[in-house]
Design a protein around this motif. Structure first.
Motif, PDB file in Angstrom:
ATOM      1  N   LEU A   1     -28.317   8.710 102.881  1.00  0.00           N
ATOM      2  CA  LEU A   1     -28.120  10.360 102.859  1.00  0.00           C
ATOM      3  C   LEU A   1     -29.444  10.884 102.358  1.00  0.00           C
ATOM      4  O   LEU A   1     -29.546  12.185 102.617  1.00  0.00           O
ATOM      5  CB  LEU A   1     -27.049  10.423 101.737  1.00  0.00           C
ATOM      6  CG  LEU A   1     -26.594  11.949 101.237  1.00  0.00           C
ATOM      7  CD1 LEU A   1     -26.140  12.720 102.402  1.00  0.00           C
ATOM      8  CD2 LEU A   1     -25.408  11.700 100.199  1.00  0.00           C
ATOM      9  N   GLU A   2     -30.138  10.374 101.322  1.00  0.00           N
ATOM     10  CA  GLU A   2     -31.409  11.171 100.668  1.00  0.00           C
ATOM     11  C   GLU A   2     -32.492  11.383 101.979  1.00  0.00           C
ATOM     12  O   GLU A   2     -33.171  12.474 101.889  1.00  0.00           O
ATOM     13  CB  GLU A   2     -31.946  10.250  99.740  1.00  0.00           C
ATOM     14  CG  GLU A   2     -31.380  10.038  98.337  1.00  0.00           C
ATOM     15  CD  GLU A   2     -31.921   9.185  97.480  1.00  0.00           C
ATOM     16  OE1 GLU A   2     -32.577   8.621  97.739  1.00  0.00           O
ATOM     17  OE2 GLU A   2     -31.450   9.245  96.224  1.00  0.00           O
ATOM     18  N   ALA A   3     -32.454  10.292 102.869  1.00  0.00           N
ATOM     19  CA  ALA A   3     -33.418  10.730 103.891  1.00  0.00           C
ATOM     20  C   ALA A   3     -33.012  11.828 104.800  1.00  0.00           C
ATOM     21  O   ALA A   3     -33.673  12.721 105.280  1.00  0.00           O
ATOM     22  CB  ALA A   3     -33.449   9.348 104.800  1.00  0.00           C
ATOM     23  N   GLY A   4     -31.525  11.800 104.985  1.00  0.00           N
ATOM     24  CA  GLY A   4     -31.068  13.085 105.775  1.00  0.00           C
ATOM     25  C   GLY A   4     -30.953  14.557 105.154  1.00  0.00           C
ATOM     26  O   GLY A   4     -31.536  15.398 105.776  1.00  0.00           O
ATOM     27  N   LEU A   5     -30.929  14.493 103.851  1.00  0.00           N
ATOM     28  CA  LEU A   5     -31.064  15.626 103.113  1.00  0.00           C
ATOM     29  C   LEU A   5     -32.694  15.942 103.158  1.00  0.00           C
ATOM     30  O   LEU A   5     -32.960  17.393 103.235  1.00  0.00           O
ATOM     31  CB  LEU A   5     -30.898  15.559 101.629  1.00  0.00           C
ATOM     32  CG  LEU A   5     -29.128  15.101 101.303  1.00  0.00           C
ATOM     33  CD1 LEU A   5     -29.161  14.848  99.805  1.00  0.00           C
ATOM     34  CD2 LEU A   5     -28.508  16.288 101.408  1.00  0.00           C
TER      35      LEU A   5
ATOM     36  N   GLU B   1     -33.112  18.814  98.538  1.00  0.00           N
ATOM     37  CA  GLU B   1     -33.375  18.002  97.736  1.00  0.00           C
ATOM     38  C   GLU B   1     -32.831  16.832  97.560  1.00  0.00           C
ATOM     39  O   GLU B   1     -31.321  16.604  97.742  1.00  0.00           O
ATOM     40  CB  GLU B   1     -33.251  18.660  96.241  1.00  0.00           C
ATOM     41  CG  GLU B   1     -34.113  19.646  95.872  1.00  0.00           C
ATOM     42  CD  GLU B   1     -35.523  19.154  95.794  1.00  0.00           C
ATOM     43  OE1 GLU B   1     -35.924  18.068  95.340  1.00  0.00           O
ATOM     44  OE2 GLU B   1     -36.412  20.048  96.120  1.00  0.00           O
ATOM     45  N   PRO B   2     -33.165  15.624  97.779  1.00  0.00           N
ATOM     46  CA  PRO B   2     -32.604  14.217  97.767  1.00  0.00           C
ATOM     47  C   PRO B   2     -31.549  14.032  96.495  1.00  0.00           C
ATOM     48  O   PRO B   2     -30.709  13.351  96.690  1.00  0.00           O
ATOM     49  CB  PRO B   2     -33.909  13.097  97.786  1.00  0.00           C
ATOM     50  CG  PRO B   2     -34.769  13.935  98.320  1.00  0.00           C
ATOM     51  CD  PRO B   2     -34.559  15.321  98.004  1.00  0.00           C
TER      52      PRO B   2
ATOM     53  N   LEU C   1     -29.580  15.822  95.483  1.00  0.00           N
ATOM     54  CA  LEU C   1     -28.248  16.311  95.695  1.00  0.00           C
ATOM     55  C   LEU C   1     -27.089  15.001  96.366  1.00  0.00           C
ATOM     56  O   LEU C   1     -25.900  15.390  96.264  1.00  0.00           O
ATOM     57  CB  LEU C   1     -28.268  17.410  96.672  1.00  0.00           C
ATOM     58  CG  LEU C   1     -28.916  18.828  96.337  1.00  0.00           C
ATOM     59  CD1 LEU C   1     -29.047  19.605  97.465  1.00  0.00           C
ATOM     60  CD2 LEU C   1     -28.016  19.486  95.240  1.00  0.00           C
ATOM     61  N   SER C   2     -27.790  14.176  96.511  1.00  0.00           N
ATOM     62  CA  SER C   2     -27.010  12.863  96.899  1.00  0.00           C
ATOM     63  C   SER C   2     -25.933  12.476  96.131  1.00  0.00           C
ATOM     64  O   SER C   2     -24.965  12.106  96.710  1.00  0.00           O
ATOM     65  CB  SER C   2     -27.975  11.793  97.491  1.00  0.00           C
ATOM     66  OG  SER C   2     -28.547  11.165  96.254  1.00  0.00           O
ATOM     67  N   ALA C   3     -26.157  12.468  94.788  1.00  0.00           N
ATOM     68  CA  ALA C   3     -25.232  12.017  93.613  1.00  0.00           C
ATOM     69  C   ALA C   3     -23.846  12.959  93.686  1.00  0.00           C
ATOM     70  O   ALA C   3     -23.066  12.187  94.052  1.00  0.00           O
ATOM     71  CB  ALA C   3     -25.818  12.321  92.402  1.00  0.00           C
ATOM     72  N   PRO C   4     -23.996  14.329  93.889  1.00  0.00           N
ATOM     73  CA  PRO C   4     -22.657  14.936  93.703  1.00  0.00           C
ATOM     74  C   PRO C   4     -21.845  14.555  95.235  1.00  0.00           C
ATOM     75  O   PRO C   4     -20.655  14.538  95.460  1.00  0.00           O
ATOM     76  CB  PRO C   4     -22.944  16.399  93.471  1.00  0.00           C
ATOM     77  CG  PRO C   4     -24.325  16.371  93.592  1.00  0.00           C
ATOM     78  CD  PRO C   4     -24.944  15.051  93.427  1.00  0.00           C
ATOM     79  N   LEU C   5     -22.956  14.845  96.347  1.00  0.00           N
ATOM     80  CA  LEU C   5     -22.281  14.576  97.346  1.00  0.00           C
ATOM     81  C   LEU C   5     -21.750  13.135  97.932  1.00  0.00           C
ATOM     82  O   LEU C   5     -20.541  13.114  98.441  1.00  0.00           O
ATOM     83  CB  LEU C   5     -23.390  14.558  98.649  1.00  0.00           C
ATOM     84  CG  LEU C   5     -23.869  16.078  98.853  1.00  0.00           C
ATOM     85  CD1 LEU C   5     -25.131  16.032  99.563  1.00  0.00           C
ATOM     86  CD2 LEU C   5     -22.849  16.920  99.574  1.00  0.00           C
ATOM     87  N   LEU C   6     -22.388  12.114  97.264  1.00  0.00           N
ATOM     88  CA  LEU C   6     -21.741  10.614  97.766  1.00  0.00           C
ATOM     89  C   LEU C   6     -20.351  10.531  96.516  1.00  0.00           C
ATOM     90  O   LEU C   6     -19.418  10.188  97.020  1.00  0.00           O
ATOM     91  CB  LEU C   6     -22.614   9.485  96.795  1.00  0.00           C
ATOM     92  CG  LEU C   6     -23.664   9.272  97.975  1.00  0.00           C
ATOM     93  CD1 LEU C   6     -24.688   8.410  97.431  1.00  0.00           C
ATOM     94  CD2 LEU C   6     -23.197   8.794  99.311  1.00  0.00           C
ATOM     95  N   ASP C   7     -20.261  11.528  95.312  1.00  0.00           N
ATOM     96  CA  ASP C   7     -19.027  11.630  94.723  1.00  0.00           C
ATOM     97  C   ASP C   7     -18.035  12.019  95.349  1.00  0.00           C
ATOM     98  O   ASP C   7     -16.719  11.749  95.444  1.00  0.00           O
ATOM     99  CB  ASP C   7     -19.305  12.320  93.207  1.00  0.00           C
ATOM    100  CG  ASP C   7     -20.104  11.699  92.186  1.00  0.00           C
ATOM    101  OD1 ASP C   7     -20.308  10.389  92.451  1.00  0.00           O
ATOM    102  OD2 ASP C   7     -20.706  12.222  91.168  1.00  0.00           O
TER     103      ASP C   7
ATOM    104  N   VAL D   1     -24.569  22.120  97.654  1.00  0.00           N
ATOM    105  CA  VAL D   1     -25.861  22.283  97.621  1.00  0.00           C
ATOM    106  C   VAL D   1     -26.440  23.791  97.303  1.00  0.00           C
ATOM    107  O   VAL D   1     -27.396  23.934  97.557  1.00  0.00           O
ATOM    108  CB  VAL D   1     -26.485  21.741  98.981  1.00  0.00           C
ATOM    109  CG1 VAL D   1     -25.935  20.162  99.111  1.00  0.00           C
ATOM    110  CG2 VAL D   1     -25.956  22.541 100.236  1.00  0.00           C
ATOM    111  N   LYS D   2     -25.415  24.791  97.486  1.00  0.00           N
ATOM    112  CA  LYS D   2     -25.626  26.132  97.370  1.00  0.00           C
ATOM    113  C   LYS D   2     -25.077  26.866  96.319  1.00  0.00           C
ATOM    114  O   LYS D   2     -23.968  27.563  96.351  1.00  0.00           O
ATOM    115  CB  LYS D   2     -25.351  26.720  98.871  1.00  0.00           C
ATOM    116  CG  LYS D   2     -26.084  26.542  99.859  1.00  0.00           C
ATOM    117  CD  LYS D   2     -27.582  26.707  99.784  1.00  0.00           C
ATOM    118  CE  LYS D   2     -28.456  25.983 101.041  1.00  0.00           C
ATOM    119  NZ  LYS D   2     -29.847  26.151 100.932  1.00  0.00           N
TER     120      LYS D   2
END
Length: 237
Positions: free
Chosen positions: A15-19, A25-26, A28-34, A99-100
């Motif tokens: 996910l971080e690589a995709g972001l 910002e990588p 942002l992976s934390a709340p997205l994975l939640d 993310v926004k």
């Protein structure tokens, strides 16, 4: 049902690589994975999405939703309002809301179990600028309230406008997420509507075609539409 499901190892780095590829910002992976963990847990019982594997959800749900993020940047900067029509379990609306910050998102969904899931997700994620409207699109009674509407894999362009066009304020636009370029649907648009842009989008991890179609009312001075149709940056373009 508040404990998220454990996710397979390696999802965060993917996910971080995709972001990063999308210009986000990588971190942002934390709340997205939640959100993804909660979706995977509820999905085992309530069948909220046909995609069952959390590994597949990273590209097919999260990154696919976020590929359009540059198109809502102008709205987020000025606290504009976006209605996500037929959002299902909150796609793309919840990832965009994560993310926004500042983007006011209304998640329009008639299915009760999906609406319940989204309310719980918004509560757990602390997304104060997003809300759930449990309603059929055509019955959603907030005419002229939105700077933009969006829909992901919902219906044809003419049908989306028939169901939800009433929600757009003057100058508002439909930001329609499509697969292959929908030339037949564009040709069938009602006379009152016109295409402002059709642009390819790249989704990290997906080889399939994706296009953003921006549509506004014909002849309007489309301040919101012009901004949405010409994002300052289009990562991956």
């Amino acid at each position: 049902m508040t404990t998220p499901t454990p996710l397979p190892p390696g999802l965060r780095s993917e996910l971080e690589a995709g972001l990063s590829a999308l210009g986000l910002e990588p971190a942002l992976s934390a709340p997205l994975l939640d959100y993804l963990a909660l979706l995977a847990r509820w999905n085992r019982t309530y069948n909220l999405t046909a995609v069952r594997d959390p590994q597949e959800m990273v590209a097919k749900h999260l990154l696919d939703s976020l590929a359009m993020h540059a198109y809502v940047d102008p709205l987020a900067r000025r606290g504009g309002a976006l209605a996500d029509l037929g959002t299902g379990p909150g796609l793309p609306g919840i990832p965009l809301s994560i993310v926004k910050p500042g983007l006011r998102v209304t998640l329009v969904e008639s299915n009760g179990k999906k609406a319940r899931f989204m309310r719980e997700a918004l509560r757990q994620l602390g997304l104060k600028d997003a809300r759930v409207a449990e309603s059929r699109i055509e019955a959603f009674a907030e005419p002229g309230a939105y700077d933009a509407i969006t829909a992901r894999a919902l219906a044809t362009l003419p049908l989306i406008l028939e169901l939800g066009g009433h929600l757009l304020k003057p100058g508002g636009v439909l930001l329609a997420m499509k697969g292959v370029r929908p030339d037949d649907e564009i040709a069938a648009l009602p006379p009152a509507w016109e295409v402002r842009a059709v642009e390819p989008m790249r989704v990290p991890g997906l080889a399939a075609e994706r296009h953003m179609v921006v549509i506004g009312r014909r002849g309007e001075a489309a301040e919101a539409g012009a901004a949405a149709a010409n994002p300052a940056t289009r990562p991956g373009a």
